[in-house]
Design an enzyme around this catalytic site. Structure first.
Site, short mmCIF file in Angstrom:
data_model
loop_
_atom_site.label_atom_id
_atom_site.label_comp_id
_atom_site.label_asym_id
_atom_site.label_seq_id
_atom_site.Cartn_x
_atom_site.Cartn_y
_atom_site.Cartn_z
N VAL A 218 0.87 -1.17 0.00
CA VAL A 218 0.00 0.00 0.00
C VAL A 218 0.91 1.23 0.00
O VAL A 218 2.08 1.13 0.36
CB VAL A 218 -0.97 0.03 1.21
CG1 VAL A 218 -2.05 -1.03 1.07
CG2 VAL A 218 -0.23 -0.12 2.53
N SER A 219 0.36 2.37 -0.40
CA SER A 219 1.19 3.56 -0.59
C SER A 219 1.45 4.36 0.67
O SER A 219 2.42 5.09 0.75
CB SER A 219 0.53 4.48 -1.63
OG SER A 219 0.42 3.79 -2.86
N THR A 220 0.57 4.27 1.65
CA THR A 220 0.74 5.07 2.86
C THR A 220 0.64 4.21 4.11
O THR A 220 0.03 3.14 4.10
CB THR A 220 -0.31 6.20 2.94
OG1 THR A 220 -1.61 5.61 2.97
CG2 THR A 220 -0.20 7.15 1.76
N GLN B 114 -2.91 3.01 5.40
CA GLN B 114 -3.69 2.05 4.62
C GLN B 114 -3.46 0.64 5.13
O GLN B 114 -2.40 0.32 5.66
CB GLN B 114 -3.33 2.14 3.13
CG GLN B 114 -3.80 3.42 2.46
CD GLN B 114 -3.34 3.47 1.01
OE1 GLN B 114 -2.15 3.41 0.73
NE2 GLN B 114 -4.29 3.57 0.10
#
Length: 197
Positions: free
Chosen positions: A8-10, A13
């Site tokens: 996931v990007s962050t 998340q």
């Protein structure tokens, strides 16, 4: 060995849905990361996984964008895995499950590669045509300068820089005040001294 890769990007998340799908597929080990796909240098878990896999292994991802930051990156990674004899399974590739170890999966990836290369060629051709037309009209000047002598923030930064002996400000503090980077302040100050600004 079947490896799963979830990303996931962050930090806020959740990886739970991806991990659940990977476990349902039957992966032996899941590598998890919370990092932007564009930050390729920071995807240490993925880099480590690429170095660890060997012939006969398979990497499973839920979607193509989980392991690649662009079409070019995806194709290069797939080619690298193919050369190592490592399979790739994408659980949701346009609504389909694609396994590069099968003839159908190889065909899908080959078609994907061909379409991506074709699209890139079309984009570059249109870009060249647009630039040529703009040059004919005399409106294409190349990449515009970010800062000019009329830029208020830069002018303020240079004024503070020139008076730093009396105002006691460091270049770092001037950068914070004006929101102009230290490198830009130094560069533009040099130009000013040479009379180029």
């Amino acid at each position: 060995m079947i490896y799963g890769y979830a990303r996931v990007s962050t930090k806020d998340q959740s990886l739970d849905v991806q991990v659940e799908q990977l476990r349902a597929y039957g992966v032996d080990d899941v590598v998890m990361e919370k990092v932007s796909g564009r930050s390729v240098d920071h995807r240490t878990g993925f880099k480590s996984l690429l170095g660890r896999v060997k012939k006969g292994d398979t990497i499973v991802v839920t979607k193509l964008d989980r392991f690649a930051r662009s079409t070019k990156d995806a194709l290069e990674t797939i080619e690298y895995l193919n050369d190592k004899g490592v399979g790739l399974v994408i659980l949701n590739f346009g609504g389909m499950n694609v396994d590069t170890t099968t003839p159908t999966g190889k065909l899908m990836i080959t078609m994907f590669s061909a379409v991506a290369e074709f699209e890139l060629g079309i984009i570059k051709e249109r870009q060249r045509e647009g630039i040529a037309k703009a040059k004919e009209r005399g409106v294409y000047k190349g990449r515009p300068k970010r800062y000019t002598a009329n830029h208020a923030g830069l002018a303020h930064a240079l004024e503070l820089y020139q008076n730093r002996d009396t105002n006691g400000l460091t270049v770092k503090k001037i950068a914070e005040i004006t929101n102009i980077s230290e490198a830009t302040i130094y560069r533009e100050a040099r130009k000013l001294r040479k009379g180029c600004l």
